[in-house]
Enzyme design. Structure first.
Site, PDB file in Angstrom:
ATOM      1  N   ASP A  23      -5.147  -9.048   2.362  1.00 18.49           N
ATOM      2  CA  ASP A  23      -5.855  -8.250   3.367  1.00 18.49           C
ATOM      3  C   ASP A  23      -7.332  -8.577   3.461  1.00 18.49           C
ATOM      4  OD1 ASP A  23      -3.916  -6.461   4.343  1.00 18.49           O
ATOM      5  OD2 ASP A  23      -4.008  -5.320   2.481  1.00 18.49           O
TER       6      ASP A  23
HETATM    7  C1  BGC Z   1      -8.170  -3.572  -0.616  1.00 15.86           C
HETATM    8  C2  BGC Z   1      -6.824  -4.063  -0.330  1.00 15.86           C
HETATM    9  C3  BGC Z   1      -6.228  -3.228   0.772  1.00 15.86           C
HETATM   10  C4  BGC Z   1      -7.153  -3.300   1.983  1.00 15.86           C
HETATM   11  C5  BGC Z   1      -6.644  -2.575   3.174  1.00 15.86           C
HETATM   12  C6  BGC Z   1      -8.989  -3.545   0.623  1.00 15.86           C
HETATM   13  O1  BGC Z   1     -10.202  -2.981   0.335  1.00 15.86           O
HETATM   14  O2  BGC Z   1      -8.755  -4.379  -1.585  1.00 15.86           O
HETATM   15  O3  BGC Z   1      -6.048  -4.014  -1.471  1.00 15.86           O
HETATM   16  O4  BGC Z   1      -4.985  -3.705   1.087  1.00 15.86           O
HETATM   17  O5  BGC Z   1      -8.393  -2.809   1.629  1.00 15.86           O
HETATM   18  O6  BGC Z   1      -6.644  -1.201   3.033  1.00 15.86           O
HETATM   19  C1  NOJ Z   2      -2.575  -3.967  -0.863  1.00 15.21           C
HETATM   20  C2  NOJ Z   2      -1.783  -3.882   0.404  1.00 15.21           C
HETATM   21  O1  NOJ Z   2      -0.990  -2.725   0.410  1.00 15.21           O
HETATM   22  C3  NOJ Z   2      -0.923  -5.102   0.575  1.00 15.21           C
HETATM   23  O2  NOJ Z   2      -0.295  -5.055   1.830  1.00 15.21           O
HETATM   24  C4  NOJ Z   2      -1.722  -6.359   0.433  1.00 15.21           C
HETATM   25  O3  NOJ Z   2      -0.869  -7.462   0.566  1.00 15.21           O
HETATM   26  C5  NOJ Z   2      -2.468  -6.390  -0.879  1.00 15.21           C
HETATM   27  N1  NOJ Z   2      -3.270  -5.213  -0.981  1.00 15.21           N
HETATM   28  C6  NOJ Z   2      -3.328  -7.637  -1.025  1.00 15.21           C
HETATM   29  O4  NOJ Z   2      -4.434  -7.598  -0.225  1.00 15.21           O
END
Ligand code: BGC
Ligand code: NOJ
Length: 818
Positions: free
Chosen positions: A483
């Site tokens: 993400d």
């Molecule tokens: C986090 C991710 C998360 C993303 C979207 C980021 O700050 O590190 O793990 O999936 O936000 O909410």
């Molecule tokens: C948490 C999110 O729920 C997941 O969709 C994503 O792949 C990981 N973070 C890595 O960014």
């Protein structure tokens, strides 16, 4: 240092010191109604959606932490204490919290008085039952006051915390003997209310928080409790609560059981009222009457236990290593079920108001529970696919009450569609239910645009094919699985989110990870086409997949490992040419699983690079070197301090991709080493450092570049659970359901002598004994099914039977690939 121990005989984790390094929680409930409960009884309850139907109030990120719960107070001759230690925090003579499967038992003892509470949510019911046992263990009679306590949340947990100008005026309750009702907003648009009941007459009660606690007191010492005197308050606005007060006498040795029930009721239209402004309590009474004696509660509790016995009997490992067995047999499967139910909504790290059901998350979670509840997995696949767009793209999440997709946390994550192929094909292999492919499933919830599920899978496949970049690699869109790798974002405004802000529209940034993912699930798609008689479709798909393999070899290889991406400007990401972020884990995992260039040693080289550059004492970090400065063209990933989260944290979700990759080239030692490193039961002795529960995976462990390597965060709700379960059972232990049979293909440390597994699949039970007399890591020499040798290592399905399977590993093996 340990704060407790595993009790495998009861499938419990037993916490003996309430001062755990972080709240160590458990989940109650299996369908519809849920609670979180910490080792000190903190947490909250909700019906289906932790944002819109939250029953009780919880204060995240508060001081002290874990603030809010279902609390009991005892005033025993002026000594005030709580059986769960908090909130009073009086030092107890004995404390124990047993987190079991969908239940928690917390017991405390002080001055010869024992209080033990069993918390659980009975199957198919919308209430939390609390069976409280009080016992006088001393020689003198005891007379004391018992107070219960919950604080109501005004349903919408988000609004509850911020809209005080309204909310402090809306609270409404009704008091009916031993049942205290919370009916805020019931008279207008809500058709639901909550109640808290005890199955005994009360000496008094409170429903107004300040009357109960006293204006400047904390919940550790409410005035009513300290004085042993309930106020019989009736809340009008402010903060409604429910507290019962009972005066109790116990002779020496005597025990008494009480049942508290925290419930949720819905009443439609004309059924709402009993009389003017008086709520209709019929459904509440019916619910209460199901559990209002210790006998009834115990029957319900036994039902819950049998439910879990039934589920966990589907995969049972005997390896001789108790840490491995307890993860595989109990806790990892349990975490997978919890994650299935919650997605990423409610934990100690997810506040239950922001995150719905993620498209990619829910598909991946499915591979951890499809063997437990295939029917629910089927429904989940339909629900997810119903949010998809016709071009195969997807909303990034959907809301569990309405099941509708939304882009509240962004859209255009170009990996999303492919995960649907993963979940659907895993479901098919587990169940053989090919009928699901013909099920008519809407696009974007529009029934008029419904198409068979198969067409959704095809749309997923072609979403990649139709969105390729300049090198022929998949465009990344907003981001891929990671993400925080936001290659089109270019954000300079600290007030905007990397996931939702406007992106540049350039069609240049490409993802090698999606390329690997596409090769793996594209092949699955082609195979599915073949199996269902769509030969032409299959050939075309194969052609696209082969093309992608070539593209990765040509443009996705950096010499010693796979590149990660091309950025907006077409520059390499994850290359030795970069100063930081020279290598990333995701593309190594997926391209290894896809076996791209295996024949030229690419897989082996890439995995060796992982070992050399990404592996550390606590697991495999996401990238290396960690980013030390903000790189606007990379986005959020470079905002994290080095060693945390997506910036070189040990993101436990993708460690199993490397484990599986290692099994592709037969390196059982490596796969096992990686498995053990992040597996919570092996980390119990470093709980002080690890911090989160030793019985469940955390999303992230601080990596080697962090201030405190080894410290975990974000336990419970993470794709880590499903992927580790998948890696260890399917690829290390090597018991892998396939379309036509059960494939046996272990990849283990050469020193392992063998293990036994009972696997229930499609109404067939396999008792499998694997032995490794020649000390190999991979290779199956012989498989005997009920004493008869079969050809190869795929046991053809034969429903309804019980089979004894003897597997002998050895090097001579003609291993069937895939
Ligand atoms: C986090 C991710 C998360 C993303 C979207 C980021 O700050 O590190 O793990 O999936 O936000 O909410
Ligand atoms: C948490 C999110 O729920 C997941 O969709 C994503 O792949 C990981 N973070 C890595 O960014």
């Amino acid at each position: 240092m340990n704060y407790g121990h595993f009790d495998d005989s009861t499938r419990e984790y037993v916490i003996t010191n309430p001062m755990t390094p972080w709240p160590w929680i458990n989940y109650l409930g299996n369908e519809d109604f849920f609670s979180l409960i910490s080792n000190t009884a903190g947490g909250y309850a909700f019906y289906r959606d932790a944002k819109f139907r939250r029953l009780t109030r919880y204060r995240y990120n508060n001081v002290p932490m874990d603030n809010g719960g279902r609390y009991f107070y005892i005033n025993d001759g002026g000594t005030v204490w709580s059986p769960g230690w908090k909130p009073v925090k009086t030092v107890l003579d004995h404390y124990e919290c047993r987190h079991g499967l969908s239940y928690t038992r917390i017991a405390g003892r002080k001055n010869d008085l024992e209080a033990s509470v069993l918390f659980f949510i009975p199957l198919k019911s919308w209430c939390e039952v609390q069976l409280l046992t009080l016992k006088n263990t001393g020689r003198q009679p005891k007379r004391f006051k018992l107070f219960s306590f919950v604080e109501w949340c005004l349903w919408n947990a988000d609004d509850d915390q911020n809209n005080l100008q309204r909310n402090l005026s809306t609270g409404e309750v009704e008091i009916d003997g031993s049942t205290l009702f919370h009916k805020t907003e019931y008279k207008d648009r809500r058709d639901h209310y909550a109640f808290y009941h005890v199955n005994a007459p009360v000496q008094g009660y409170d429903t107004d928080r300040e009357s109960f606690a006293g204006l400047y007191n904390e919940l550790s010492g409410p005035q009513a409790v300290l004085e042993g005197q309930p106020r019989n308050s009736c809340a009008h606005g402010w903060s409604p609560i429910a507290s019962h007060c009972l005066e109790i006498e116990l002779a020496p040795g005597q025990a008494r059981e009480l049942i508290f029930i925290l419930g949720y009721v819905e009443n439609a239209g004309e059924q709402k009222w009993e009389s003017a402004n008086v709520i209709n309590k019929t459904n509440a009474q019916a619910l209460i009457s199901r559990f209002d004696t210790p006998e009834k509660a115990r029957v319900a509790f036994n039902g819950l236990r049998s439910y879990w016995d039934g589920l966990l009997n589907r995969f049972v490992l005997k390896s001789g290593d108790e840490k491995l067995d307890r993860m595989v047999n109990i806790w990892n499967q349990y975490q997978c079920m919890v994650t299935f139910n919650m997605s990423r909504s409610a934990s100690c790290f997810e506040v239950g108001i922001g995150r719905g059901m993620g498209f990619r998350d829910s598909n991946q979670d499915l591979i951890g529970f499809v063997h437990l509840v295939p029917d629910r997995a089927r429904q989940r696949i339909i629900d997810i696919a119903s949010t998809q767009f016709e071009d195969g793209g997807a909303y990034h999440q959907y809301q569990p009450l309405t099941k509708r997709g939304n882009d509240a946390i962004g859209g255009n994550f170009n990996d999303d569609p492919l995960w649907l192929i993963l979940s659907a094909t895993e479901y098919l292999k587990e169940t053989g239910d090919f009928g699901i492919l013909d099920e008519m499933v809407p696009f974007d919830h529009d029934e008029t645009r419904a198409k068979p599920l198969f067409d959704h899978l095809k749309a997923s496949f072609y979403h990649v094919v139709n969105n390729l970049g300049p090198h022929g690699l998949p465009l990344i869109g907003r981001a891929d699985w990671n993400d925080c790798l936001n290659l089109n974002c270019f954000s300079t405004n600290p007030d905007e989110s990397f996931q939702t802000t406007e992106n540049r529209t350039g069609k240049t940034a490409e993802s090698v990870m999606i390329a690997g993912l596409f090769v793996v699930y594209g092949r699955e798609f082609a195979r599915l086409c073949r199996l269902t008689g769509r030969q032409q479709e299959s050939n075309t798909a194969e052609m696209h997949v082969s093309q992608m393999v070539e593209t990765v070899k040509q443009y996705g290889w950096d010499g010693e490992w796979y590149l990660r991406a091309y950025d907006f400007f077409g520059r390499k990401v994850g290359s030795r040419e970069n100063d930081e972020g020279k290598i990333f884990i995701e593309s190594q995992g997926w391209c290894a699983m896809a076996e791209i260039g295996k024949e030229n040693g690419m897989v082996e080289k890439a995995l060796d690079a992982v070992k050399e550059r990404l592996d550390c004492e606590h697991g495999i970090v996401l990238n290396n070197p960690a980013f030390t400065k903000y790189m606007i063209e990379y986005g959020e990933i470079s905002t994290y301090p080095p060693g945390y989260k997506e910036n070189a944290g040990i993101f436990c979700h993708n460690n199993p991709w490397i484990m599986i990759g290692e099994t592709m080239i037969g390196r059982g030692e490596r796969a096992w080493e990686y498995y053990r490193k992040i597996c919570p039961s092996y980390l119990e002795d470093i709980s002080e450092l690890h911090k989160t529960e030793p019985y469940v995976y955390a999303q992230m462990i601080a990596g080697k570049d962090a201030h405190k390597p080894g410290e975990a965060k974000n336990s419970w709700l993470t794709g880590t659970a499903a992927w580790n379960y998948y890696a260890v059972t399917r690829y290390i232990l090597g018991i892998r359901p396939d379309y036509d049979g059960l494939l046996i293909d272990p990849c283990i440390p050469a020193a392992w002598e063998g293990y036994e597994i009972t696997r229930r699949l499609r109404d067939t039970t396999y008792h499998i004994r694997v032995s490794n007399p020649h000390g190999v890591s991979k290779g199956v020499m012989q498989v005997l099914v009920d004493g008869e040798e079969i050809n190869g290592n795929l046991i053809p399905y034969s429903p309804g039977n019980v089979f004894t399977v003897e597997v002998t590993m050895g090097i001579m093996a003609p291993v069937l690939a895939h």
